[in-house]
Design an enzyme around this catalytic site. Structure first.
Site, PDB file in Angstrom:
ATOM      1  CB  CYS A   2      -0.883   0.026   1.246  1.00 31.30           C
ATOM      2  SG  CYS A   2      -1.893  -1.432   1.424  1.00 31.30           S
ATOM      3  NE  ARG A  27       4.542   1.928  -1.116  1.00 36.27           N
ATOM      4  CZ  ARG A  27       5.336   2.142  -0.067  1.00 36.27           C
ATOM      5  NH1 ARG A  27       6.431   2.841  -0.217  1.00 36.27           N
ATOM      6  NH2 ARG A  27       5.029   1.670   1.123  1.00 36.27           N
ATOM      7  CD1 TRP A  74      -0.212  -5.918  -3.566  1.00 36.71           C
ATOM      8  CD2 TRP A  74      -0.026  -6.633  -1.460  1.00 36.71           C
ATOM      9  NE1 TRP A  74       0.303  -7.192  -3.589  1.00 36.71           N
ATOM     10  CE2 TRP A  74       0.424  -7.657  -2.318  1.00 36.71           C
ATOM     11  CE3 TRP A  74       0.000  -6.858  -0.075  1.00 36.71           C
ATOM     12  CZ2 TRP A  74       0.899  -8.882  -1.850  1.00 36.71           C
ATOM     13  CZ3 TRP A  74       0.472  -8.074   0.394  1.00 36.71           C
ATOM     14  CH2 TRP A  74       0.907  -9.069  -0.499  1.00 36.71           C
ATOM     15  CG  ASN A  98       1.622   0.193   4.187  1.00 40.01           C
ATOM     16  OD1 ASN A  98       1.372  -0.999   4.056  1.00 40.01           O
ATOM     17  ND2 ASN A  98       2.815   0.706   3.928  1.00 40.01           N
ATOM     18  N   GLY A  99      -0.405  -1.787   6.183  1.00 40.34           N
ATOM     19  CA  GLY A  99      -0.049  -2.739   7.240  1.00 40.34           C
ATOM     20  C   GLY A  99      -1.213  -3.666   7.533  1.00 40.34           C
ATOM     21  CD  GLU A 479      16.991 -13.520  -8.513  1.00 32.61           C
ATOM     22  OE1 GLU A 479      16.306 -13.976  -7.595  1.00 32.61           O
ATOM     23  OE2 GLU A 479      16.848 -12.361  -8.948  1.00 32.61           O
ATOM     24  CE  LYS A 483      13.656 -11.275 -10.355  1.00 33.32           C
ATOM     25  NZ  LYS A 483      14.537 -11.200  -9.211  1.00 33.32           N
ATOM     26  CD  GLU A 486       9.575 -11.617  -8.657  1.00 30.06           C
ATOM     27  OE1 GLU A 486      10.695 -11.476  -9.170  1.00 30.06           O
ATOM     28  OE2 GLU A 486       9.163 -10.911  -7.740  1.00 30.06           O
ATOM     29  CG  HIS A 502      18.745 -37.544  -5.658  1.00 27.31           C
ATOM     30  ND1 HIS A 502      19.132 -38.831  -5.338  1.00 27.31           N
ATOM     31  CD2 HIS A 502      19.891 -36.847  -5.859  1.00 27.31           C
ATOM     32  CE1 HIS A 502      20.455 -38.892  -5.306  1.00 27.31           C
ATOM     33  NE2 HIS A 502      20.944 -37.702  -5.625  1.00 27.31           N
ATOM     34  CE  LYS A 602      11.645  -3.013  -5.874  1.00 27.29           C
ATOM     35  NZ  LYS A 602      12.366  -4.134  -6.520  1.00 27.29           N
TER      36      LYS A 602
HETATM   37  O1  M6R Z   1      13.126  -5.558  -0.194  1.00 29.32           O
HETATM   38  P1  M6R Z   1      13.568  -6.972   0.035  1.00 29.32           P
HETATM   39  O2  M6R Z   1      14.867  -7.292  -0.634  1.00 29.32           O
HETATM   40  O3  M6R Z   1      13.600  -7.317   1.499  1.00 29.32           O
HETATM   41  O4  M6R Z   1      12.464  -7.856  -0.644  1.00 29.32           O
HETATM   42  C1  M6R Z   1      12.509  -9.247  -0.577  1.00 29.32           C
HETATM   43  C2  M6R Z   1      11.584  -9.880  -1.577  1.00 29.32           C
HETATM   44  O5  M6R Z   1      10.266  -9.474  -1.361  1.00 29.32           O
HETATM   45  C3  M6R Z   1      11.990  -9.518  -3.019  1.00 29.32           C
HETATM   46  O6  M6R Z   1      13.288  -9.896  -3.301  1.00 29.32           O
HETATM   47  C4  M6R Z   1      11.043 -10.213  -4.030  1.00 29.32           C
HETATM   48  O7  M6R Z   1      11.216 -11.589  -3.981  1.00 29.32           O
HETATM   49  C5  M6R Z   1      11.302  -9.645  -5.421  1.00 29.32           C
HETATM   50  N1  M6R Z   1      10.063  -9.338  -6.047  1.00 29.32           N
HETATM   51  C6  M6R Z   1      12.084 -10.563  -6.284  1.00 29.32           C
HETATM   52  O8  M6R Z   1      12.222 -10.113  -7.588  1.00 29.32           O
END
Ligand code: M6R
Length: 607
Positions: A2, A27, A74, A98-99, A479, A483, A486, A502, A602
């Site tokens: 948010c 965000r 959000w 927010n929260g 990673e 990506k 996401e 395995h 974000k």
């Molecule tokens: O701000 P942070 O690095 O603590 O965030 C951690 C994850 O939320 C962040 O890396 C998320 O997985 C990304 N969207 C990955 O691309």
């Protein structure tokens, strides 16, 4: 996550509130809303989906007040509908949040029992009723807020407007950031400095438990015990230009391309070129006394931690425990006094990581923080602050923050090894020399963008994709898969290549592309053997390696991507580029929303 903005203005605020929301779109959000006070009435407009929908609503039903609050939501509690969108309001009070209010259920039951009518499924609405109830009893806004804040459990940043007091806004924070902006005859509240960037450069960060009363002429800040306090007013440094896309199609693309520059900037503050040595900030504890490092992070930052484990153990011979922040606190980890707990985060506000940090602090750990936002909560709570200098990262998919994290972590591991007498002066010079080669190697990796874009057409139709790597390339496989998931919404898994046989090898068929990350080096042959096991079962392999690796094993792959030949130490930085670009171009082929993928935020400031 948010986004909040509030303005006590000298001129109509609606357009500026909406512009502020636009700057916080990165965000992540799924609905939005605004409330201003017009002719003594709270005027509220809300819309599902993108901000364009709110703009359309405002075109037909303006909200022309001089004071107002606005929000991008959000969804946590309740679907992303316009009735769940903020601001929530009663006749007297409107509020954005927010929260998460964790104890909202009993509070809601209690107030429903008093005959109060709830219109949404949100946890937030309970707060507006609590404040309103106090105001209806004749209390001032300040008295009402003072009464309500101690009743809330969970995390919140709040901005509150009062129908009968059209000259003030009240903000409060606990667990979620909130910034006060100082203008000329106007005052602002925002979730971050970027939200306020063109409005003012003078900002103050509220601390945990603070609440603030804003009028046009200033702010009065109180701490959690309701004592009036001062918080330093500082230059924000955030510029609207820093969050522009320039000539790039997407922020993610821009940020991938910024990596040679920002990795060089980051390395520049940890390495001394004059004598090829590692130079860390001053701190007042003895690194050589550290017997164990606990690293805690989420998402991409967690994969940076996985790579760093190899370095800390290999160079500094310190055992490393590693955990997802969301798991860490709840498994009652063994934390010996004086251990180093290292937290890695782009935003410095991720709720799980922040909670883990506080747990470690309470349990006698030295707190190290590798973070990209130097004013964040994590940065402020660190004993050893190690900033990455990636600049604002707007794309939800983290890219440049990751490679900068790796740069800092490599420098820290080398520094520990030097301090412990495990790395000679010559070895230190070698390590520094290789790290300083990273920016040029990143540029060389970016030169293959067109090949990767072409290859994305092979990946886009897939339903599942596997990524394989060994050693420090295994976290990169994870990673790469993250990506792809996401931003292209293709199911992907990252596996340690030796672990394939395995179980996951059962998944292999012609429909599942397998991306193999295999720089030539000590583990190359073993990875290639695992790749052959895949190919023998009809698997379609994409090999990412250097010229030597491709010459040895590239034949028979459906595609190959050539990387520059680099030292194994910097391979994780350099091989980040093709996995980022592959996800990026695949998402472009599929036409997804690259910078604001569905359901994602974000910075995840809820547990
Ligand atoms: O701000 P942070 O690095 O603590 O965030 C951690 C994850 O939320 C962040 O890396 C998320 O997985 C990304 N969207 C990955 O691309």
């Amino acid at each position: 996550m948010c986004g909040i903005i509030g303005i006590v203005g000298d001129a109509p605020v609606a357009d500026r509130l909406v512009d502020g929301l636009k700057r916080m779109e990165y965000r992540g959000y799924d609905s939005s809303g605004i409330c201003t006070i017009v002719d003594g009435q709270l005027v509220r407009r809300r819309a599902e989906g993108k901000l364009a929908n709110l703009v359309e609503v405002l075109k037909h039903d303006p909200a022309d007040g001089l004071i107002g609050i606005a929000h991008t939501r959000w969804a946590t509690h309740g679907a992303p509908t316009s009735s769940n969108a903020h601001p929530h309001a009663t006749e007297e009070v409107a509020l954005v949040h927010n929260g998460i209010i964790e104890n909202f259920r009993p509070l809601r039951e209690q107030m429903a029992g008093e005959g109060r009518n709830f219109e949404s499924q949100t946890d937030t609405e309970v707060v507006v009723h609590l404040v309103s109830r106090e105001v209806e009893k004749g209390r001032s806004p300040q008295e009402a807020v003072r009464e309500v804040l101690p009743q809330l459990r969970g995390a919140f940043a709040l901005a509150i407007a009062f129908k009968s007091h059209p000259d003030i806004l009240i903000g409060a924070r606990l667990g979620s950031p909130l910034v006060v902006g100082y203008g000329e005859g106007e005052m602002f509240l925002g979730s971050d400095a970027l939200a306020l960037a063109p409005l003012t450069q003078k900002i103050a960060y509220l601390e945990e438990g603070d609440w603030v009363v804003l009028t046009k002429s200033g702010a009065t800040i109180y701490d959690a015990e309701n004592n009036e306090v001062t918080r330093e007013v500082q230059a924000s440094g955030a510029t609207a230009a820093a969050i522009e896309k320039g000539n790039y199609r997407h922020y993610m693309q821009k940020e991938i391309y910024e990596q040679p520059t920002v990795v060089a900037q980051t390395l520049g503050s940890y390495l001394r070129r004059e004598d090829n040595s590692v130079a860390l900030p001053q701190f007042d504890f003895d690194l050589t006394a550290i017997k164990r490092i606990t690293i805690v992070a989420c998402g991409t930052s967690y994969y940076a931690a996985m790579v760093a484990k190899y370095w800390f153990e290999q160079f500094a011979r310190v055992p490393v425990d590693l955990d997802f922040a969301s798991e860490f606190r709840y498994r009652d980890p063994v934390l010996e006094d004086g251990g180093l707990a290292l937290f890695i985060s782009q935003s410095g506000e991720t709720a799980d990581t922040l909670a883990a940090l506080r747990h470690c602090k309470e349990n006698g750990q030295i707190i190290g923080v590798v973070v990209n936002v130097p004013t964040s909560s994590m940065a402020r709570e660190a004993d050893l602050l190690l900033p990455t200098h990636a600049g604002p990262e707007i794309g939800v998919a983290s890219t440049k923050a990751f490679t900068c994290q790796l740069a800092v972590l490599a420098a820290l591991a080398a520094h520990m090894a030097v301090k412990k007498g495990l790395m000679s002066r010559e070895e230190e010079q070698e390590v520094v020399k290789h790290l300083l080669e990273a920016p040029a190697a990143l540029n060389a990796a970016l030169d293959h963008d067109d090949d990767i874009a072409a290859m994305a057409h092979l990946i886009a139709p897939a339903r599942d994709v596997l990524y394989l790597g060994r050693g420090q390339d295994y976290p990169l496989a994870m990673e790469g898969a993250l990506k792809l998931k996401e931003i292209s919404y293709i199911h992907a898994e990252g596996y340690a290549s030796g672990e394939m046989k395995h179980g996951p090898i059962a998944l292999i068929d012609e429909a599942v592309p397998v991306i193999v990350l295999a720089p030539s080096g000590p583990l190359f042959e073993k990875t290639v053997s695992n790749m052959e096991e895949v190919r023998a079962r009809g698997g379609q392999v994409v090999l990412i390696s250097d010229a030597e690796g491709l010459a040895l094993a590239g034949e028979g792959c459906i595609a190959t991507i050539e990387m520059p030949n680099v030292h194994p130490l910097i391979a994780p930085l350099v091989y980040s580029v093709p996995v980022q670009l592959l996800a990026y171009h695949t998402a472009c082929v599929k036409g997804t929303d690259v910078d604001q993928p569905r359901n994602l935020a974000k910075s995840v400031t809820v547990e």
